[in-house]
Design a protein around this motif. Sequence first.
Motif, PDB file in Angstrom:
ATOM      1  N   TYR A  74       0.809  -1.222   0.000  1.00  0.00           N
ATOM      2  CA  TYR A  74       0.000   0.000   0.000  1.00  0.00           C
ATOM      3  C   TYR A  74       0.842   1.272   0.000  1.00  0.00           C
ATOM      4  CZ  TYR A  74      -3.789  -3.230   1.010  1.00  0.00           C
ATOM      5  OH  TYR A  74      -4.682  -4.257   0.939  1.00  0.00           O
ATOM      6  N   ASP A  75       2.135   1.128   0.273  1.00  0.00           N
ATOM      7  CA  ASP A  75       3.013   2.292   0.250  1.00  0.00           C
ATOM      8  C   ASP A  75       3.232   2.788  -1.184  1.00  0.00           C
ATOM      9  OD1 ASP A  75       4.496   4.163   1.744  1.00  0.00           O
ATOM     10  OD2 ASP A  75       6.364   3.197   1.155  1.00  0.00           O
ATOM     11  N   ASP A  76       2.849   1.962  -2.172  1.00  0.00           N
ATOM     12  CA  ASP A  76       3.034   2.319  -3.574  1.00  0.00           C
ATOM     13  C   ASP A  76       1.805   3.013  -4.178  1.00  0.00           C
ATOM     14  OD1 ASP A  76       5.566   1.217  -3.573  1.00  0.00           O
ATOM     15  OD2 ASP A  76       4.879  -0.751  -4.241  1.00  0.00           O
ATOM     16  N   ILE A  77       0.790   3.261  -3.361  1.00  0.00           N
ATOM     17  CA  ILE A  77      -0.409   3.938  -3.878  1.00  0.00           C
ATOM     18  C   ILE A  77      -0.044   5.363  -4.308  1.00  0.00           C
ATOM     19  CG2 ILE A  77      -2.714   4.800  -3.323  1.00  0.00           C
ATOM     20  CD1 ILE A  77      -2.972   2.568  -1.295  1.00  0.00           C
ATOM     21  N   ASN A  78      -0.487   5.741  -5.488  1.00  0.00           N
ATOM     22  CA  ASN A  78      -0.233   7.089  -5.997  1.00  0.00           C
ATOM     23  C   ASN A  78      -1.228   8.099  -5.438  1.00  0.00           C
ATOM     24  OD1 ASN A  78       2.009   6.737  -7.838  1.00  0.00           O
ATOM     25  ND2 ASN A  78       0.615   5.635  -9.190  1.00  0.00           N
ATOM     26  N   GLN A  79      -0.758   9.288  -5.194  1.00  0.00           N
ATOM     27  CA  GLN A  79      -1.611  10.401  -4.775  1.00  0.00           C
ATOM     28  C   GLN A  79      -2.586  10.723  -5.919  1.00  0.00           C
ATOM     29  OE1 GLN A  79       0.577  14.052  -4.266  1.00  0.00           O
ATOM     30  NE2 GLN A  79      -0.757  14.776  -2.632  1.00  0.00           N
ATOM     31  N   VAL A  80      -3.827  11.057  -5.584  1.00  0.00           N
ATOM     32  CA  VAL A  80      -4.814  11.364  -6.618  1.00  0.00           C
ATOM     33  C   VAL A  80      -5.412  12.757  -6.401  1.00  0.00           C
ATOM     34  CG1 VAL A  80      -5.382   8.919  -6.937  1.00  0.00           C
ATOM     35  CG2 VAL A  80      -6.782  10.311  -5.389  1.00  0.00           C
ATOM     36  N   PHE A  81      -5.726  13.406  -7.515  1.00  0.00           N
ATOM     37  CA  PHE A  81      -6.384  14.707  -7.509  1.00  0.00           C
ATOM     38  C   PHE A  81      -7.617  14.634  -8.405  1.00  0.00           C
ATOM     39  CE2 PHE A  81      -2.287  15.966  -5.974  1.00  0.00           C
ATOM     40  CZ  PHE A  81      -2.469  17.160  -5.283  1.00  0.00           C
ATOM     41  N   SER A  82      -8.750  15.016  -7.869  1.00  0.00           N
ATOM     42  CA  SER A  82      -9.964  15.141  -8.670  1.00  0.00           C
ATOM     43  C   SER A  82     -10.335  16.620  -8.676  1.00  0.00           C
ATOM     44  CB  SER A  82     -11.104  14.297  -8.080  1.00  0.00           C
ATOM     45  OG  SER A  82     -12.200  14.252  -8.972  1.00  0.00           O
ATOM     46  N   ILE A  83     -10.238  17.247  -9.859  1.00  0.00           N
ATOM     47  CA  ILE A  83     -10.410  18.694  -9.986  1.00  0.00           C
ATOM     48  C   ILE A  83     -11.707  18.969 -10.740  1.00  0.00           C
ATOM     49  CG2 ILE A  83      -9.391  20.819 -10.892  1.00  0.00           C
ATOM     50  CD1 ILE A  83      -6.650  19.294 -10.781  1.00  0.00           C
ATOM     51  N   ASP A 109      -2.002  12.807   2.429  1.00  0.00           N
ATOM     52  CA  ASP A 109      -2.239  13.604   1.228  1.00  0.00           C
ATOM     53  C   ASP A 109      -2.602  12.755   0.004  1.00  0.00           C
ATOM     54  OD1 ASP A 109       0.170  12.384   0.769  1.00  0.00           O
ATOM     55  OD2 ASP A 109       1.248  14.201   0.185  1.00  0.00           O
ATOM     56  N   LEU A 110      -2.978  11.495   0.211  1.00  0.00           N
ATOM     57  CA  LEU A 110      -3.306  10.630  -0.928  1.00  0.00           C
ATOM     58  C   LEU A 110      -4.540  11.114  -1.684  1.00  0.00           C
ATOM     59  CD1 LEU A 110      -2.692   6.956   0.298  1.00  0.00           C
ATOM     60  CD2 LEU A 110      -1.354   8.293  -1.335  1.00  0.00           C
ATOM     61  N   ILE A 111      -5.536  11.596  -0.958  1.00  0.00           N
ATOM     62  CA  ILE A 111      -6.801  12.002  -1.571  1.00  0.00           C
ATOM     63  C   ILE A 111      -6.924  13.526  -1.581  1.00  0.00           C
ATOM     64  CG2 ILE A 111      -9.307  12.008  -1.262  1.00  0.00           C
ATOM     65  CD1 ILE A 111      -9.139   9.165  -0.294  1.00  0.00           C
ATOM     66  N   ASN A 112      -7.154  14.074  -2.773  1.00  0.00           N
ATOM     67  CA  ASN A 112      -7.293  15.524  -2.922  1.00  0.00           C
ATOM     68  C   ASN A 112      -8.435  15.852  -3.876  1.00  0.00           C
ATOM     69  OD1 ASN A 112      -4.585  16.744  -1.671  1.00  0.00           O
ATOM     70  ND2 ASN A 112      -4.079  14.853  -2.766  1.00  0.00           N
ATOM     71  N   ILE A 113      -9.323  16.719  -3.417  1.00  0.00           N
ATOM     72  CA  ILE A 113     -10.421  17.201  -4.255  1.00  0.00           C
ATOM     73  C   ILE A 113     -10.286  18.721  -4.350  1.00  0.00           C
ATOM     74  CG2 ILE A 113     -12.928  17.475  -4.454  1.00  0.00           C
ATOM     75  CD1 ILE A 113     -13.164  14.886  -2.782  1.00  0.00           C
ATOM     76  N   VAL A 114     -10.339  19.240  -5.568  1.00  0.00           N
ATOM     77  CA  VAL A 114     -10.292  20.689  -5.770  1.00  0.00           C
ATOM     78  C   VAL A 114     -11.564  21.101  -6.506  1.00  0.00           C
ATOM     79  CG1 VAL A 114      -9.040  22.636  -6.747  1.00  0.00           C
ATOM     80  CG2 VAL A 114      -7.776  20.649  -5.896  1.00  0.00           C
ATOM     81  N   LEU A 115     -12.344  21.975  -5.886  1.00  0.00           N
ATOM     82  CA  LEU A 115     -13.586  22.470  -6.484  1.00  0.00           C
ATOM     83  C   LEU A 115     -13.369  23.916  -6.921  1.00  0.00           C
ATOM     84  CD1 LEU A 115     -16.108  21.066  -3.845  1.00  0.00           C
ATOM     85  CD2 LEU A 115     -15.423  20.024  -6.012  1.00  0.00           C
ATOM     86  N   ILE A 116     -13.534  24.174  -8.215  1.00  0.00           N
ATOM     87  CA  ILE A 116     -13.276  25.499  -8.769  1.00  0.00           C
ATOM     88  C   ILE A 116     -14.580  26.078  -9.316  1.00  0.00           C
ATOM     89  CG2 ILE A 116     -11.942  26.819 -10.455  1.00  0.00           C
ATOM     90  CD1 ILE A 116      -9.928  24.507 -10.499  1.00  0.00           C
ATOM     91  N   GLY A 117     -14.985  27.224  -8.786  1.00  0.00           N
ATOM     92  CA  GLY A 117     -16.189  27.905  -9.259  1.00  0.00           C
ATOM     93  C   GLY A 117     -15.813  29.033 -10.202  1.00  0.00           C
ATOM     94  N   ILE A 118     -16.422  29.046 -11.395  1.00  0.00           N
ATOM     95  CA  ILE A 118     -16.095  30.042 -12.421  1.00  0.00           C
ATOM     96  C   ILE A 118     -17.353  30.808 -12.828  1.00  0.00           C
ATOM     97  CG2 ILE A 118     -15.091  30.414 -14.714  1.00  0.00           C
ATOM     98  CD1 ILE A 118     -13.055  29.104 -13.023  1.00  0.00           C
ATOM     99  N   THR A 119     -17.282  32.121 -12.855  1.00  0.00           N
ATOM    100  CA  THR A 119     -18.409  32.920 -13.340  1.00  0.00           C
ATOM    101  C   THR A 119     -18.297  33.064 -14.859  1.00  0.00           C
ATOM    102  OG1 THR A 119     -17.266  35.043 -13.202  1.00  0.00           O
ATOM    103  CG2 THR A 119     -18.367  34.261 -11.202  1.00  0.00           C
ATOM    104  N   ASN A 120     -19.358  33.555 -15.485  1.00  0.00           N
ATOM    105  CA  ASN A 120     -19.321  33.813 -16.923  1.00  0.00           C
ATOM    106  C   ASN A 120     -18.688  35.160 -17.234  1.00  0.00           C
ATOM    107  OD1 ASN A 120     -20.270  31.607 -18.436  1.00  0.00           O
ATOM    108  ND2 ASN A 120     -22.361  31.995 -17.784  1.00  0.00           N
ATOM    109  N   THR A 121     -18.507  35.967 -16.203  1.00  0.00           N
ATOM    110  CA  THR A 121     -17.879  37.282 -16.380  1.00  0.00           C
ATOM    111  C   THR A 121     -16.372  37.149 -16.205  1.00  0.00           C
ATOM    112  OG1 THR A 121     -19.846  38.375 -15.499  1.00  0.00           O
ATOM    113  CG2 THR A 121     -17.814  39.652 -15.570  1.00  0.00           C
TER     114      THR A 121
END
Length: 325
Positions: free
Chosen positions: A155-164, A196-208
């Motif tokens: 399990y030490d070989d698990i890669n860090q993941v990012f869901s953006i 730090d294996l699990i990372n979620i990034v939520l990005i909010g974008i306006t139309n302006t």
Amino acid sequence: MNKHTKEIIGTIGMKAQYDENAKKLLSNKIFLAHILKGTVTEFKDANPRDIISLIEGEPYVSTVSVEPGMTNQVLENPKSKIKGSNTENMETKEGAIRFDIIFYVRMKDGISQIIVNIEAQKNSSPGYPLMNRAIFYTCRMISSQKERDFVNSNYDDINQVFSIWICMNMKYNSMSHIHLAKDEILEPYDWKGNLDLINIVLIGITNTLPEYEEKYELHRLICTLLSNQLPEAQKFDILEKEYNIPVDTKLREDVSVMCNLSLGIEERAEARGEARGEARGMKRTNETIIINMYKNKFTLEQISPATQKSVEEIEHIIEENCVTM
């Protein structure tokens, strides 16, 4: 099939094309590099051009399934020496949900890797809590590594993941990083492992289009690419002058397709709105005629042929408008 139904189906088709083209546009490595620079701490001070060389192979776009037992059927680790079939329970489902974009990235040490998933959303309210879906995606990205990135109990070989997650049409520009945290309930203990294996990034974008500021650098780029309120010429000008991104023929075509699809969707929506408005106006006019005729002592049988309504429909209209029969 009536004209209104055909219009709706046509609009749905155009929206599907728009979504697919948005994914393909975002999967361009120069844009992925800018997204990584703005969301992954290790790349914060890196030049996007240098990040491009760290992206392994070609990103998978709408091809890797999120479903249990199906992720490993397509997604491969370019650096992995592990061969053979994975041990996940193999399930096959038609219409399976797929990651929008998913790919491997080497870290600066040239050895370690992360797996990055990017999802493009029209808004932050698809009918369920978006964060819950993002958590599910990161869990799948972790569990699917078994027999692809690590074997047995390594399990030490698990890669860090990012869901953006990039969410358009927001009221204001925002960005949140969701990750694991450790709370000490009793005496602290140094448990070994990677929080730090699990990372979620939520990005909010306006139309302006946001102001030209460092904190809005990523938002301004994404808004330039996906907003339906900027003309093509301005999009190309921003990409070249502010982000030093060469606008070649392919990129021009991709952006033009997005703009044309967006314009087509808006025109169809406006046409449907006008048609609905005309229909509502006609309905109100007919109801007014029926009420006036009834008040002027016309019988229901006389009103019916004049308005092309059945006696039952006329009775219903009179009752709805609170006219005493």
